[in-house]
Design a protein around this motif. Sequence first.
Motif, PDB file in Angstrom:
ATOM      1  N   SER A 204       0.859  -1.183   0.000  1.00 14.47           N
ATOM      2  CA  SER A 204       0.000   0.000   0.000  1.00 14.47           C
ATOM      3  C   SER A 204       0.897   1.235   0.000  1.00 14.47           C
ATOM      4  O   SER A 204       1.560   1.542   0.988  1.00 14.47           O
ATOM      5  N   THR A 206       0.760   4.372   0.462  1.00 14.16           N
ATOM      6  CA  THR A 206      -0.268   5.184   1.097  1.00 14.16           C
ATOM      7  C   THR A 206      -0.199   6.650   0.693  1.00 14.16           C
ATOM      8  O   THR A 206      -1.213   7.276   0.370  1.00 14.16           O
ATOM      9  N   HIS A 209      -1.532   7.244  -2.678  1.00 11.48           N
ATOM     10  CA  HIS A 209      -2.941   6.863  -2.848  1.00 11.48           C
ATOM     11  C   HIS A 209      -3.100   5.759  -3.904  1.00 11.48           C
ATOM     12  O   HIS A 209      -3.977   5.825  -4.774  1.00 11.48           O
ATOM     13  N   HIS A 232     -12.150   8.396  -4.730  1.00 19.57           N
ATOM     14  CA  HIS A 232     -12.832   7.106  -4.697  1.00 19.57           C
ATOM     15  C   HIS A 232     -13.447   6.853  -6.068  1.00 19.57           C
ATOM     16  O   HIS A 232     -14.488   7.411  -6.415  1.00 19.57           O
ATOM     17  N   PHE A 241      -7.817   5.603  -4.765  1.00 15.19           N
ATOM     18  CA  PHE A 241      -7.882   5.299  -3.341  1.00 15.19           C
ATOM     19  C   PHE A 241      -7.613   6.576  -2.554  1.00 15.19           C
ATOM     20  O   PHE A 241      -7.205   7.598  -3.117  1.00 15.19           O
ATOM     21  N   PRO A 244      -4.696   4.208   1.220  1.00 13.10           N
ATOM     22  CA  PRO A 244      -4.915   2.786   1.518  1.00 13.10           C
ATOM     23  C   PRO A 244      -3.893   2.272   2.522  1.00 13.10           C
ATOM     24  O   PRO A 244      -2.747   2.729   2.552  1.00 13.10           O
ATOM     25  N   ASP A 266      -9.179   0.785   2.671  1.00 12.72           N
ATOM     26  CA  ASP A 266      -9.046   2.124   2.080  1.00 12.72           C
ATOM     27  C   ASP A 266      -9.417   3.133   3.170  1.00 12.72           C
ATOM     28  O   ASP A 266     -10.560   3.571   3.285  1.00 12.72           O
ATOM     29  N   ASN A 269     -11.120   6.764   2.840  1.00  9.48           N
ATOM     30  CA  ASN A 269     -12.419   6.602   2.192  1.00  9.48           C
ATOM     31  C   ASN A 269     -13.416   5.866   3.074  1.00  9.48           C
ATOM     32  O   ASN A 269     -14.597   5.761   2.722  1.00  9.48           O
ATOM     33  N   ARG A 273     -12.026  -2.156  -0.312  1.00  8.00           N
ATOM     34  CA  ARG A 273     -11.974  -2.252  -1.775  1.00  8.00           C
ATOM     35  C   ARG A 273     -11.430  -3.627  -2.148  1.00  8.00           C
ATOM     36  O   ARG A 273     -10.686  -4.254  -1.383  1.00  8.00           O
TER      37      ARG A 273
END
Length: 650
Positions: A204, A206, A209, A232, A241, A244, A266, A269, A273
């Motif tokens: 991920s 992060t 995204h 999203h 994302f 995440p 996620d 959000n 997912r």
Amino acid sequence: MTTENATSVRSATRVRASELVGRKWLNTGGEQLSLEKLRGKIVILDFWTFCCINCLHVLDEMRPLEEQYSDVLVTVGVHSPKFEHEADPVAIAAAVERYEIHHPVLDDPELDTWKAYAARAWPTLVVVDPEGYVVAHLSGEGHADGLAVLIPELIAEHEAKGTLHRGNGPYVAPEPTSGTLRFPGKALLLPAGRGSERDSWLVSDTGHHRVLELADDFDTILAAYGDGTKGHVDGAEAARFNEPQGLTLLPAELAARVGYDVVVADSVNHRLRGISLATGEVTTLAGSGVQRLLEAGPARVDDDGAGYGGPLGADPLQVALSSPWDVLWSESLQTVVIAMAGVHQIFAFAPETGEVSILAGNGLEGLLDGAADSAWFAQSSGLAEGPDGVIWVADSETSALRRLVPTGDSGQVTVETAIGKGLFDFGFRDGEAAEARLQHPLGVTVLPDGSVAIADTYNGAVRRYDPASGVVSTLTRGLAEPSDVVLDPRGAEPLLVVVEANKHQLVYVPIPAEAQQVDEGASQTQRPTSPVAPGSFDLTVRFTAPTGQKLDYRWGDPTQLKISSTPPELLVSGGGTGEGLNRTLELSSEVSEGILHITARAAACDGAEGPDGEIPDHAACHLYQQDWGIPVVLTADGDTELVLDLRGMD
């Protein structure tokens, strides 16, 4: 507790805001700010600390308001650290970049400004008007709707007085960090055939995204899921994302039936997912995108919790989640287990039915073992399962290692603590587990010998807990905020893969034949102590519903207090859960000091129609909640009352 207009409930005696004092300013281009320099602007002081999930929620709640009112509103983040590591200026700067904070931040390592504003909880918001007077004191999250009403009122008032100054604020963007990865969160080993033809790693990414598939060199990108833009969006080409985190791989047969291989937490959000590794398709599995506040609601709510998070077990895309931080396919429970950090609970998700349920935790923040439905967690952030079916949990805010033990009843677990003492206890100490200390761990994995490796994030270390001996040791240290640790069992000698978030990389770490024994001591979060008198003690939590909202009495009293203490003997009477925001306690004369644990909740809904002010059908409802841990010292001349603000207006 009223629904009066916010401007009408301000006291006649106005309180001048205290000056902002700290070590350093960030996001100002080196300028030292002061309230005098901010005069003419509406200022919101956001007291936060970067470990706190509720503080991260507030950052996201504030973004639309900051954008909408950019010419009159200045948010100032006052970073007042809970953990020792959070006082490190390098770590603070990394957190400001990681969470994309686009307002000035004051580094307040000694809690000087925190004390000046009598803050008692993370997060706390203080609203200062353009003349430099405090007009609101708000604890917890969920205040965006109220601020959206208050800010225009302040604009109108001070434009009429000529005290509002429009124009750009003092924010100056820092230089961004770039690289293949940006603040990676979690990692997952993909066996050959589930991703690429050879074994690979799913990470991920992060800060970018997105989710990446990397080769064993951790640099070669084999596949990317998500276009790198925060948002999203489902699909294969332009999926998006929002920060995440956790990843888990479903069994191949199950994946073939449901149409996706990987479940992704996620986090921002507030959704789960799914990723199909064959097609690249990203789908939303669960979560409405609306942040859940807690499962139970206030003192009484309707049976399905509608309006305060949505019923579980219904359409998974209509269920509200809250910052899912890690996910795990559990062989023993045959379900996806979710570390639901935002509501301090462990959830479950059934891929074939879409059903979302609570596995453990009642939503209260702290460390309490026992039956699943009465246990307390605190921002659980890492999950791993052993061959015996025990699920290990990195419970970050209590600096604890917890475990979910199957009871023999289908899908049922009990909760036990292996390492950890409480919300405000941390340190770097090996040895017997009862005396060992961690500092905000985020990741966990099970080693071949049955011991457990822990990404001890704020200690910059990987620790090991041996359930057989009950001993804690250190495998390696000197890491930059390790956010996950994963076993790579493929070689002759198994390796650990550590996600080193603040160096934006994954690294291989050998498992040493003999671990270190480290003892740098046990610590407690240092906060101002309140002197209180033994005997009768009155507690009041102030709550004023925002303009346009009405307290929700449809199912009884919409307010609630839950009170306990450490040690338990501190409270002679008055503990427990009950309606209302006022309580008389009896404090022991036999205890010299301790902590009062207080949780307050209040429920309000938008609008009121008719002569009796009924709440309209389908009104938007809001649950306000805050947990306080108030350190107290008992003395004969101490205070006999305590007033806290859930939502106080001056």
